[in-house]
Each structure stands twice: as structure tokens, then as C-alpha cells.
Scaffold this active site. Sequence first.
Site, PDB file in Angstrom:
ATOM      1  N   LYS A  42       1.252 -59.024  51.891  1.00  0.00           N
ATOM      2  CA  LYS A  42       2.226 -59.047  52.951  1.00  0.00           C
ATOM      3  C   LYS A  42       3.237 -57.894  52.828  1.00  0.00           C
ATOM      4  CE  LYS A  42       2.135 -64.077  52.697  1.00  0.00           C
ATOM      5  NZ  LYS A  42       2.937 -65.263  52.301  1.00  0.00           N
ATOM      6  N   GLY A  43       3.307 -57.313  51.620  1.00  0.00           N
ATOM      7  CA  GLY A  43       4.409 -56.403  51.288  1.00  0.00           C
ATOM      8  C   GLY A  43       4.548 -55.186  52.181  1.00  0.00           C
ATOM      9  N   GLU A  98       0.264 -49.055  51.757  1.00  0.00           N
ATOM     10  CA  GLU A  98       0.705 -49.934  50.666  1.00  0.00           C
ATOM     11  C   GLU A  98       2.224 -49.948  50.595  1.00  0.00           C
ATOM     12  OE1 GLU A  98       0.278 -52.046  48.481  1.00  0.00           O
ATOM     13  OE2 GLU A  98      -1.594 -51.905  47.386  1.00  0.00           O
ATOM     14  N   ASP A  99       2.778 -51.015  50.045  1.00  0.00           N
ATOM     15  CA  ASP A  99       4.216 -51.049  49.809  1.00  0.00           C
ATOM     16  C   ASP A  99       4.567 -50.279  48.535  1.00  0.00           C
ATOM     17  OD1 ASP A  99       2.956 -52.896  48.163  1.00  0.00           O
ATOM     18  OD2 ASP A  99       4.323 -54.553  48.603  1.00  0.00           O
ATOM     19  N   ASP A 102       2.033 -49.595  41.423  1.00  0.00           N
ATOM     20  CA  ASP A 102       2.667 -49.810  40.112  1.00  0.00           C
ATOM     21  C   ASP A 102       1.651 -49.426  39.032  1.00  0.00           C
ATOM     22  OD1 ASP A 102       4.202 -50.778  38.041  1.00  0.00           O
ATOM     23  OD2 ASP A 102       4.032 -52.877  38.575  1.00  0.00           O
ATOM     24  N   LYS A 130       5.593 -46.115  41.507  1.00  0.00           N
ATOM     25  CA  LYS A 130       6.251 -46.390  40.218  1.00  0.00           C
ATOM     26  C   LYS A 130       5.335 -45.845  39.119  1.00  0.00           C
ATOM     27  CE  LYS A 130       7.860 -50.830  39.948  1.00  0.00           C
ATOM     28  NZ  LYS A 130       7.808 -52.230  39.441  1.00  0.00           N
ATOM     29  N   PHE A 151      12.007 -53.626  38.832  1.00  0.00           N
ATOM     30  CA  PHE A 151      11.439 -54.514  39.853  1.00  0.00           C
ATOM     31  C   PHE A 151      12.325 -54.481  41.094  1.00  0.00           C
ATOM     32  CE2 PHE A 151      10.274 -58.392  42.040  1.00  0.00           C
ATOM     33  CZ  PHE A 151       8.889 -58.338  41.945  1.00  0.00           C
ATOM     34  N   VAL A 152      11.708 -54.109  42.229  1.00  0.00           N
ATOM     35  CA  VAL A 152      12.491 -53.951  43.458  1.00  0.00           C
ATOM     36  C   VAL A 152      12.056 -54.950  44.523  1.00  0.00           C
ATOM     37  CG1 VAL A 152      13.049 -51.509  43.095  1.00  0.00           C
ATOM     38  CG2 VAL A 152      10.927 -52.118  44.279  1.00  0.00           C
ATOM     39  N   ASP A 158       8.829 -58.627  48.000  1.00  0.00           N
ATOM     40  CA  ASP A 158       9.422 -59.944  47.746  1.00  0.00           C
ATOM     41  C   ASP A 158       9.636 -60.236  46.264  1.00  0.00           C
ATOM     42  OD1 ASP A 158       6.591 -60.208  47.109  1.00  0.00           O
ATOM     43  OD2 ASP A 158       6.971 -62.368  47.030  1.00  0.00           O
ATOM     44  N   ARG A 164      12.082 -60.304  51.541  1.00  0.00           N
ATOM     45  CA  ARG A 164      11.294 -59.342  52.323  1.00  0.00           C
ATOM     46  C   ARG A 164      12.096 -58.790  53.502  1.00  0.00           C
ATOM     47  NH1 ARG A 164       5.958 -59.726  50.604  1.00  0.00           N
ATOM     48  NH2 ARG A 164       5.220 -61.806  50.052  1.00  0.00           N
TER      49      ARG A 164
END
Length: 175
Positions: A42-43, A98-99, A102, A130, A151-152, A158, A164
Site C-alpha cells: 500500500k505504501g 515503490e515507496d 531498504d 535507504k 524508520f520513516v 506506515d 500513511r
Amino acid sequence: MTPSIQSILISESQLQGRVRELGRQISEDYKDRDLVLLCVLKGAVVFLADLIRVLSIPVRCEFIQLNSYGNKTEPSHEIRVIQRLNDSLCQSDVLIVEDIVDTGGTLSFLMTQVKALKPATLKVCSLLDKPARRRKDTVIDYVGFEIPDTFVVGYGLDYAQKYRNLPYIAILDLA
Ligand code: 5GP
């Protein structure tokens, strides 16, 4: 209890400005092509919604839902496909939206799935990168912002399904 916001990392105006730049570049690069934006739910949905509205070329949107984090802040080793892809990507120019990348595990898994559908071309656009925690070799063709190992949340990202809706990217207070 849901952790609170520690600080704003990327403001709303910085996000909007960078999304406009990415939109201009993608519109130029995909002029006269058959572009499909493949949004990772969902990001990436907030990023996608803003990105498509600054594109000056016709595009299609497809969605895939993966689950790698669950309700935690560490990626799991097992990635599950929740919403599958259909064959509409075959022969198209696919751009994965993509959001955040990582470790690179999710993207690498997704690239394998999409390649099997035989797109004409396959590239990646990620709002955030990241690189400090990268485990897989991954090429990101369009990056919004490189961020430190923290962590963001916000702008689609989320923590346990919350935050979100923030219009900015924030660092969560996990202390
Ligand atoms: P990777 O497989 O590259 O380790 O992780 C990719 C996924 O993990 C992202 O699509 C996102 O869902 C989640 N993720 C990684 N880092 C963060 C972060 O800082 N905040 C949030 N909210 N999700 C993250």
C-alpha cells in the site's frame, strides 16, 4: 502503543517539488512509449497518486500488493504476494513505483515476478532510497530522495498501518 513522530525529514513542499521533477523526467523518457506504472501497495499509493498527475504522457496503472514488514519495523525474510499481477504487462514499458527501497529484498523479488511476464522494458522509480541497509544489488532508475538508516512514516508509509496520511516524511520515535 503507537510511537510518536520525532521530527520531519522531508517536508510537503520538498516532496511536491521532487515529484514534479520526476514527473518531467519520466514524461520525457517515456514519450511515445506504452508506459505502465506498477504501484506496490500500500505504501506507494500516495506517491503514485501525485506522480501520475504531473505526467504529461498517457499511462496505465497496475497494482501489486506485497507484504514484507507486517506490523514490525524490520523486514521479514519471507515476502508474500497478496494481490497478483495479470498479463497486461506483457510487451509494455513497465515502471515499478515503490515507496522505499531498504534491503532491496522486496524489489528484487518483484523484479523476478515482473520479468516472468515479459515486459518490453522494466525500470524502477522509488520515492525513497535507504542504501545503508542494502543486501541485494538493485538498480533504481529514478530516486526521489536518499535517506539515512532510520524508520520513516508518512506520505503513504506506515507504522502498523498508521501515519500513511501525513503529507510529509517523518522519523518515528522508536526509543
Ligand atoms: P526492503 O525489502 O527493501 O528491505 O523493504 C521494502 C519495504 O519495506 C518497503 O516497500 C516498505 O514497505 C518497508 N520499509 C522499509 N523501510 C521502511 C521505513 O523506513 N518505513 C516504513 N514505513 N516502511 C519501510
